[in-house]
Design an enzyme around this catalytic site. Sequence first.
Site, mmCIF file in Angstrom:
data_model
loop_
_atom_site.group_PDB
_atom_site.id
_atom_site.type_symbol
_atom_site.label_atom_id
_atom_site.label_comp_id
_atom_site.label_asym_id
_atom_site.label_seq_id
_atom_site.Cartn_x
_atom_site.Cartn_y
_atom_site.Cartn_z
ATOM 1 N N GLU A 166 0.792 -1.231 0.000
ATOM 2 C CA GLU A 166 0.000 0.000 0.000
ATOM 3 C C GLU A 166 0.830 1.291 0.000
ATOM 4 O OE1 GLU A 166 -2.686 -0.381 3.309
ATOM 5 O OE2 GLU A 166 -3.938 -1.793 2.238
ATOM 6 N N GLU A 349 -5.315 -8.838 1.043
ATOM 7 C CA GLU A 349 -5.957 -8.568 2.338
ATOM 8 C C GLU A 349 -7.459 -8.358 2.177
ATOM 9 O OE1 GLU A 349 -4.340 -5.369 4.723
ATOM 10 O OE2 GLU A 349 -2.304 -5.923 4.161
HETATM 11 O O1 LIG Z 1 -6.523 -1.990 9.007
HETATM 12 C C1 LIG Z 1 -6.368 -3.347 8.765
HETATM 13 C C2 LIG Z 1 -5.179 -3.589 7.833
HETATM 14 C C3 LIG Z 1 -3.827 -3.259 8.472
HETATM 15 O O2 LIG Z 1 -3.677 -3.936 9.707
HETATM 16 C C4 LIG Z 1 -2.725 -3.683 7.472
HETATM 17 O O3 LIG Z 1 -1.418 -3.584 8.019
HETATM 18 C C5 LIG Z 1 -2.792 -2.782 6.236
HETATM 19 O O4 LIG Z 1 -2.150 -3.390 5.118
HETATM 20 C C6 LIG Z 1 -4.219 -2.423 5.897
HETATM 21 N N1 LIG Z 1 -4.625 -1.634 4.887
HETATM 22 C C7 LIG Z 1 -5.960 -1.475 5.022
HETATM 23 C C8 LIG Z 1 -6.784 -0.604 4.142
HETATM 24 C C9 LIG Z 1 -6.313 0.799 4.526
HETATM 25 C C10 LIG Z 1 -7.322 1.840 4.327
HETATM 26 C C11 LIG Z 1 -8.659 1.580 4.462
HETATM 27 C C12 LIG Z 1 -9.564 2.625 4.272
HETATM 28 C C13 LIG Z 1 -9.077 3.903 3.985
HETATM 29 C C14 LIG Z 1 -7.711 4.106 3.887
HETATM 30 C C15 LIG Z 1 -6.829 3.076 4.051
HETATM 31 C C16 LIG Z 1 -6.385 -2.159 6.114
HETATM 32 N N2 LIG Z 1 -5.294 -2.750 6.621
#
Ligand SMILES: OC[C@@H]1[C@@H](O)[C@H](O)[C@@H](O)c2[nH]c(CCc3ccccc3)c[n+]21
Length: 438
Positions: A166, A349
């Site tokens: 990301e 993910e």
């Molecule tokens: O939040 C859950 C997981 C994190 O624990 C991971 O390390 C990470 O790769 C990850 N990315 C996202 C999406 C991030 C996101 C969601 C909505 C808006 C902006 C960014 C969710 N997660």
Amino acid sequence: MIKRSDFPKNFVFGTATAAYQIEGAANEDGKGPSIWDIFSHTPGKIMTGENGDVACDHYHRFKEDVQLMKEIGLDAYRFSISWPRVMPDGKNINQKGVDFYNRLVDELLEHDITPFITLYHWDLPYALYEKGGWLNSDIAMYFRAYATFMFNELGDRVKHWITLNEPWCSSFLGYFTGEHAPGHKNLQEAIVAAHNLLRSHGHAVQSFREEVKDGTIGLTNVVMKVEPGDSRPESFLAASLVDKFVNAWFHDPVVFGKYPEEAVKVYQERGLQVMENDMDIISTPIDFFGVNYYTRTLVVFDTTNPLGFSYVQGDLPKTEMGWEIYPQGLFDMLVTLKERYRLPLYITENGMAGPDKIENGKVKDTYRIEYLEKHFEKALEAINAGVNLKGYFIWSLMDNFEWAYGYSKRFGIIYVDYNTQKRILKDSAYWLKDFLIS
Ligand SMILES: OC[C@@H]1[C@@H](O)[C@H](O)[C@@H](O)c2[nH]c(CCc3ccccc3)c[n+]21
């Protein structure tokens, strides 16, 4: 009811984690500090005041954790390497850190679990941050050297690699909103960081082609289904522009060698500098895109905001993160990515944070079973619509350090009692175990 046998034979089901969120041993065996070690120890940055010093103590408990993956019946496991664990100053090797990843890979292979490695999941060596970090164009050479070293160290046994997790989060949450490490709030820095992240990605792919000839490598982006939050035509326009900034900005250059036109103009006035042959490096061909999908993003036209739009909350049921549960968005984005980029895809993910509680030694996370079932169904629908989807990694194997939220958000299919480090399979883990043999 959907069955595992509905999916293609060689489709892989797995779970995903990241080094800083699960390993702990933050200062052990020669590991150097990362920007997240410093950030999480900075008062006010983490909602709960917690840090990743111990986390899930995976550094010491990895054999037990691999055994649990085997018990559930996972095909694959996506994890990240802590750059400062193997190169404490970002450059020189710490053999004890390298040995940990050799042991982890061997343990996975001994249990017939296919390793997928993410080279960078946000934990930049602090020593490199002090040299400018993602703002210093030299970072691409440091990253290339790190990637090359890891390809040589593990590439004989690990055939599936992801350069970055990301880059949108690393650049815009790290350098614009300041919610993530290193906590800067400067749009120009975010734009420069994003470009250097993509340059670093391209250099790593070039090295991979020389070092691991029988492997595959890709880039994982957060993929947001951006929709208008009301029916005004201006809101449809705003949604399409935001889609360019968050989605296309990190996919187009990697495949087409050029940034999306509409966004370049905005960014060029705010410090984007593209040097000669940058775009050739960034668009070094990859084998797949990793898709991190969680929810949709609603946008409305808003003249009070200098960028002309604002985010609004939708009215669908939400997870503990306040993210709407929107499986249709997964289908929509998989099809969109397939039609635009024509590359194989992995869901690297997908998962949810839930109000997980232990009752009589069990966690009845029925809501997570439903969430996963609905998203599995949409993934299968996408495959049947012609998407070359090769795998699905649930976020996450176990509860872990959820960045600025500390340990307050539980995404795991395995519950972690942080006082005792006891692991307890949630109902969703038992459901997955049954699904994987269905
Ligand atoms: O939040 C859950 C997981 C994190 O624990 C991971 O390390 C990470 O790769 C990850 N990315 C996202 C999406 C991030 C996101 C969601 C909505 C808006 C902006 C960014 C969710 N997660």
